[in-house]
Scaffold this motif. Structure first.
Motif, PDB file in Angstrom:
ATOM      1  N   THR A 134       0.816  -1.221   0.000  1.00  0.00           N
ATOM      2  CA  THR A 134       0.000   0.000   0.000  1.00  0.00           C
ATOM      3  C   THR A 134       0.848   1.268   0.000  1.00  0.00           C
ATOM      4  OG1 THR A 134      -0.130  -0.158   2.404  1.00  0.00           O
ATOM      5  CG2 THR A 134      -1.978  -1.070   1.157  1.00  0.00           C
ATOM      6  N   GLU A 135       2.155   1.084   0.085  1.00  0.00           N
ATOM      7  CA  GLU A 135       3.094   2.206   0.120  1.00  0.00           C
ATOM      8  C   GLU A 135       2.805   3.140   1.303  1.00  0.00           C
ATOM      9  OE1 GLU A 135       2.323   3.180  -4.076  1.00  0.00           O
ATOM     10  OE2 GLU A 135       4.475   2.950  -4.372  1.00  0.00           O
ATOM     11  N   LEU A 136       2.435   2.540   2.412  1.00  0.00           N
ATOM     12  CA  LEU A 136       2.215   3.284   3.658  1.00  0.00           C
ATOM     13  C   LEU A 136       3.273   2.850   4.657  1.00  0.00           C
ATOM     14  CD1 LEU A 136      -1.666   2.785   3.973  1.00  0.00           C
ATOM     15  CD2 LEU A 136      -0.521   4.902   3.331  1.00  0.00           C
ATOM     16  N   SER A 137       3.472   3.700   5.680  1.00  0.00           N
ATOM     17  CA  SER A 137       4.423   3.296   6.719  1.00  0.00           C
ATOM     18  C   SER A 137       3.757   2.231   7.600  1.00  0.00           C
ATOM     19  CB  SER A 137       4.814   4.507   7.568  1.00  0.00           C
ATOM     20  OG  SER A 137       3.711   4.908   8.348  1.00  0.00           O
ATOM     21  N   LEU A 138       4.586   1.532   8.346  1.00  0.00           N
ATOM     22  CA  LEU A 138       4.071   0.476   9.213  1.00  0.00           C
ATOM     23  C   LEU A 138       3.087   1.044  10.245  1.00  0.00           C
ATOM     24  CD1 LEU A 138       4.642  -2.560   9.331  1.00  0.00           C
ATOM     25  CD2 LEU A 138       6.262  -2.106  11.175  1.00  0.00           C
ATOM     26  N   SER A 139       3.432   2.198  10.797  1.00  0.00           N
ATOM     27  CA  SER A 139       2.544   2.788  11.806  1.00  0.00           C
ATOM     28  C   SER A 139       1.232   3.248  11.176  1.00  0.00           C
ATOM     29  CB  SER A 139       3.239   3.948  12.516  1.00  0.00           C
ATOM     30  OG  SER A 139       3.543   4.950  11.590  1.00  0.00           O
ATOM     31  N   GLN A 140       1.314   3.773   9.967  1.00  0.00           N
ATOM     32  CA  GLN A 140       0.084   4.178   9.269  1.00  0.00           C
ATOM     33  C   GLN A 140      -0.808   2.965   9.017  1.00  0.00           C
ATOM     34  OE1 GLN A 140       1.921   6.212   5.888  1.00  0.00           O
ATOM     35  NE2 GLN A 140       0.781   8.066   6.402  1.00  0.00           N
ATOM     36  N   VAL A 141      -0.183   1.884   8.599  1.00  0.00           N
ATOM     37  CA  VAL A 141      -0.960   0.664   8.340  1.00  0.00           C
ATOM     38  C   VAL A 141      -1.696   0.234   9.600  1.00  0.00           C
ATOM     39  CG1 VAL A 141      -0.785  -1.812   7.840  1.00  0.00           C
ATOM     40  CG2 VAL A 141       0.454  -0.187   6.428  1.00  0.00           C
ATOM     41  N   LYS A 142      -0.992   0.241  10.714  1.00  0.00           N
ATOM     42  CA  LYS A 142      -1.607  -0.216  11.973  1.00  0.00           C
ATOM     43  C   LYS A 142      -2.753   0.699  12.386  1.00  0.00           C
ATOM     44  CE  LYS A 142       2.133  -2.916  13.902  1.00  0.00           C
ATOM     45  NZ  LYS A 142       2.901  -3.259  15.082  1.00  0.00           N
ATOM     46  N   VAL A 143      -2.508   1.991  12.340  1.00  0.00           N
ATOM     47  CA  VAL A 143      -3.550   2.937  12.763  1.00  0.00           C
ATOM     48  C   VAL A 143      -4.764   2.855  11.840  1.00  0.00           C
ATOM     49  CG1 VAL A 143      -4.078   5.383  13.052  1.00  0.00           C
ATOM     50  CG2 VAL A 143      -1.918   4.479  13.887  1.00  0.00           C
ATOM     51  N   TYR A 144      -4.526   2.857  10.525  1.00  0.00           N
ATOM     52  CA  TYR A 144      -5.651   2.794   9.575  1.00  0.00           C
ATOM     53  C   TYR A 144      -6.425   1.486   9.724  1.00  0.00           C
ATOM     54  CZ  TYR A 144      -3.444   6.722   7.113  1.00  0.00           C
ATOM     55  OH  TYR A 144      -2.897   7.925   6.785  1.00  0.00           O
ATOM     56  N   LEU A 145      -5.666   0.424   9.943  1.00  0.00           N
ATOM     57  CA  LEU A 145      -6.321  -0.883  10.063  1.00  0.00           C
ATOM     58  C   LEU A 145      -7.171  -0.940  11.334  1.00  0.00           C
ATOM     59  CD1 LEU A 145      -6.529  -3.601   8.601  1.00  0.00           C
ATOM     60  CD2 LEU A 145      -4.665  -4.428  10.011  1.00  0.00           C
ATOM     61  N   HIS A 146      -6.645  -0.363  12.386  1.00  0.00           N
ATOM     62  CA  HIS A 146      -7.423  -0.318  13.637  1.00  0.00           C
ATOM     63  C   HIS A 146      -8.719   0.450  13.426  1.00  0.00           C
ATOM     64  CE1 HIS A 146      -3.506  -0.941  16.176  1.00  0.00           C
ATOM     65  NE2 HIS A 146      -3.817  -1.950  15.402  1.00  0.00           N
ATOM     66  N   ARG A 147      -8.621   1.538  12.702  1.00  0.00           N
ATOM     67  CA  ARG A 147      -9.819   2.343  12.441  1.00  0.00           C
ATOM     68  C   ARG A 147     -10.814   1.571  11.573  1.00  0.00           C
ATOM     69  NH1 ARG A 147      -7.087   8.166  11.050  1.00  0.00           N
ATOM     70  NH2 ARG A 147      -6.429   8.639  13.154  1.00  0.00           N
ATOM     71  N   ALA A 148     -10.269   0.889  10.599  1.00  0.00           N
ATOM     72  CA  ALA A 148     -11.157   0.121   9.709  1.00  0.00           C
ATOM     73  C   ALA A 148     -11.884  -0.961  10.501  1.00  0.00           C
ATOM     74  CB  ALA A 148     -10.335  -0.502   8.580  1.00  0.00           C
ATOM     75  N   ARG A 149     -11.138  -1.645  11.344  1.00  0.00           N
ATOM     76  CA  ARG A 149     -11.751  -2.709  12.159  1.00  0.00           C
ATOM     77  C   ARG A 149     -12.806  -2.121  13.102  1.00  0.00           C
ATOM     78  NH1 ARG A 149      -6.104  -5.609  13.944  1.00  0.00           N
ATOM     79  NH2 ARG A 149      -5.839  -7.000  12.160  1.00  0.00           N
ATOM     80  N   LYS A 150     -12.476  -0.982  13.684  1.00  0.00           N
ATOM     81  CA  LYS A 150     -13.417  -0.356  14.604  1.00  0.00           C
ATOM     82  C   LYS A 150     -14.698   0.034  13.858  1.00  0.00           C
ATOM     83  CE  LYS A 150     -13.866   3.207  18.105  1.00  0.00           C
ATOM     84  NZ  LYS A 150     -13.412   4.517  18.576  1.00  0.00           N
ATOM     85  N   GLN A 151     -14.499   0.559  12.667  1.00  0.00           N
ATOM     86  CA  GLN A 151     -15.650   0.954  11.839  1.00  0.00           C
ATOM     87  C   GLN A 151     -16.522  -0.271  11.526  1.00  0.00           C
ATOM     88  OE1 GLN A 151     -14.460   3.619   8.652  1.00  0.00           O
ATOM     89  NE2 GLN A 151     -16.258   3.031   7.455  1.00  0.00           N
ATOM     90  N   LEU A 152     -15.867  -1.364  11.206  1.00  0.00           N
ATOM     91  CA  LEU A 152     -16.609  -2.596  10.902  1.00  0.00           C
ATOM     92  C   LEU A 152     -17.336  -3.106  12.152  1.00  0.00           C
ATOM     93  CD1 LEU A 152     -14.034  -4.505   8.628  1.00  0.00           C
ATOM     94  CD2 LEU A 152     -16.190  -3.468   7.914  1.00  0.00           C
ATOM     95  N   ARG A 153     -16.677  -2.999  13.277  1.00  0.00           N
ATOM     96  CA  ARG A 153     -17.310  -3.461  14.528  1.00  0.00           C
ATOM     97  C   ARG A 153     -18.533  -2.609  14.878  1.00  0.00           C
ATOM     98  NH1 ARG A 153     -12.565  -3.396  17.337  1.00  0.00           N
ATOM     99  NH2 ARG A 153     -13.485  -2.119  18.976  1.00  0.00           N
ATOM    100  N   GLU A 154     -18.383  -1.311  14.642  1.00  0.00           N
ATOM    101  CA  GLU A 154     -19.506  -0.409  14.921  1.00  0.00           C
ATOM    102  C   GLU A 154     -20.694  -0.726  14.015  1.00  0.00           C
ATOM    103  OE1 GLU A 154     -16.823   3.361  16.538  1.00  0.00           O
ATOM    104  OE2 GLU A 154     -17.683   3.403  14.515  1.00  0.00           O
ATOM    105  N   GLN A 155     -20.373  -1.035  12.762  1.00  0.00           N
ATOM    106  CA  GLN A 155     -21.457  -1.402  11.837  1.00  0.00           C
ATOM    107  C   GLN A 155     -22.083  -2.729  12.253  1.00  0.00           C
ATOM    108  OE1 GLN A 155     -20.517  -1.089   7.644  1.00  0.00           O
ATOM    109  NE2 GLN A 155     -19.112   0.586   8.038  1.00  0.00           N
ATOM    110  N   LEU A 156     -21.206  -3.620  12.724  1.00  0.00           N
ATOM    111  CA  LEU A 156     -21.710  -4.917  13.195  1.00  0.00           C
ATOM    112  C   LEU A 156     -22.656  -4.723  14.384  1.00  0.00           C
ATOM    113  CD1 LEU A 156     -21.577  -8.051  13.204  1.00  0.00           C
ATOM    114  CD2 LEU A 156     -19.592  -7.878  14.697  1.00  0.00           C
ATOM    115  N   ALA A 157     -22.277  -3.822  15.277  1.00  0.00           N
ATOM    116  CA  ALA A 157     -23.094  -3.558  16.463  1.00  0.00           C
ATOM    117  C   ALA A 157     -24.474  -3.031  16.071  1.00  0.00           C
ATOM    118  CB  ALA A 157     -22.378  -2.563  17.365  1.00  0.00           C
ATOM    119  N   GLU A 158     -24.507  -2.269  14.978  1.00  0.00           N
ATOM    120  CA  GLU A 158     -25.791  -1.699  14.540  1.00  0.00           C
ATOM    121  C   GLU A 158     -26.748  -2.755  14.013  1.00  0.00           C
ATOM    122  OE1 GLU A 158     -25.028   1.395  11.733  1.00  0.00           O
ATOM    123  OE2 GLU A 158     -23.857   2.572  13.163  1.00  0.00           O
TER     124      GLU A 158
END
Lengths: 161, 177
Positions: A134-158
């Motif tokens: 993805t041509e992102l830094s390792l820390s960017q990957v982790k932060v973005y991925l955490h956000r994506a997972r959180k977003q998915l979890r929030e949608q799951l909760a709905e």
């Protein structure tokens, strides 16, 4: 060398195809994009580190798809097209409630979240490979991925009763 | 947004437990961290639900496998090495034309060059010419004697004496040819 290339085709064609399918939401265009990525691999085969073929190919496949997406001028039309396509990579999971929901949820993610979820959580690539692809830094990957997972979890909760 | 079109990446944005949950899912949470998370989840129902949902989500996504590429694509990919094979340098169009031009140029030069007789041919020609001149000399001598006999001595020198000298050499060669 062409024998080696055929091995790469056998190993990675499904992942490249599925990634393109997720990103482009169009089987025909995904096929073209995947083919384009493999042609690039063939042409650059001498320059690519054999140990990093997979992330290289994923990166090229993603970039090829992103170029194609950019060429689609009417974003609204594209969004409508996305929703209309009901035969995506996760169509097989429609039979289960969670699978059906997951398809919609991943499709609704913005880039680069969508690619990160596909590469890391579905394909189980390492963080290094995902960062490379993805041509992102390792820390960017982790932060973005955490956000994506959180977003998915929030949608799951709905959708959960 | 810290980059064009990309959301900002500040770990501050992620809650403390959010980072712990993700570390747990990625297998990067140490024992102490796991114990702390477990203890916190015992007292916090929302946190406990978040952990459960994160696990469920992870399991659901792990079940998603790459879709098998269609047969038409598989065939196209296998053909790539043949369709995009690099030709040897001498078979590439521009080089093929250049290589074809070389023998043509050599042939043209060879054809344009004037033909040079060999040394043996020159010697042979000189011998034949000398023989021809000797014959002409002999004929001239006889002709002069005949003229002197029939016409008189005045014309003898004009006709017979200078026959050889008055004929240019090139003319002699042409005649000889």
């Amino acid at each position: 060398m062409s024998r080696k290339f055929r091995q790469w085709v056998d190993q990675y064609q499904d992942e490249a195809w599925t990634l393109a399918r997720y990103l482009l939401k169009d089987a025909s265009e995904a096929e073209d994009a995947t083919q384009e990525a493999f042609v690039k691999l063939w042409k650059h085969r001498e320059n690519v580190d054999p140990e990093r073929i997979k992330p290289w190919l994923m990166k090229v496949t993603r970039n090829t798809c992103m170029d194609r997406l950019r060429r689609r001028r009417d974003e609204v039309e594209f969004q409508e097209y996305q929703t209309a396509d009901d035969h995506g990579p996760m169509a097989g999971l429609h039979q289960t409630e969670l699978g059906g929901w997951l398809k919609q949820a991943i499709s609704s993610l913005k880039e680069p979240y969508r690619t990160l979820v596909i590469l890391r959580d579905i394909y189980q690539h390492s963080y290094d490979e995902v960062a490379n692809a993805t041509e992102l830094s390792l820390s960017q990957v982790k932060v973005y991925l955490h956000r994506a997972r959180k977003q998915l979890r929030e949608q799951l909760a709905e959708v959960r009763p | 947004m810290n980059e064009k079109g990309k959301p900002g990446a500040h770990s501050d944005d992620i809650g403390k437990w959010e980072a712990q949950i993700n570390a747990l899912l990625d297998g990067e949470l140490d024992v102490a961290g796991a114990e702390a998370l477990k203890a916190a989840a015992t007292d916090d129902q929302k946190l406990a639900r978040d952990i459960i949902e994160a696990y469920q989500l992870q399991q659901a996504m792990e079940q998603l496998r790459p879709e098998r590429a269609p047969a038409s694509l598989r065939r196209k990919l296998k053909k790539i090495p043949r369709q995009h094979a690099e030709r040897p340098v001498y078979l590439q169009p521009r080089w093929a034309a250049a290589f074809a031009a070389v023998p043509l140029a050599v042939l043209s030069l060879w054809l344009a060059q004037p033909q040079q007789p060999s040394r043996a041919e020159v010697e042979q020609a000189a011998a034949e010419l000398a023989l021809a001149f000797a014959y002409i000399e002999q004929v001239s001598s006889r002709t002069a004697g005949r003229i002197e006999h029939e016409v008189g001595g005045e014309l003898n020198a004009a006709v017979g004496g200078s026959v050889i000298k008055s004929i240019p050499q090139s003319e002699s060669k042409e005649k000889q040819a």
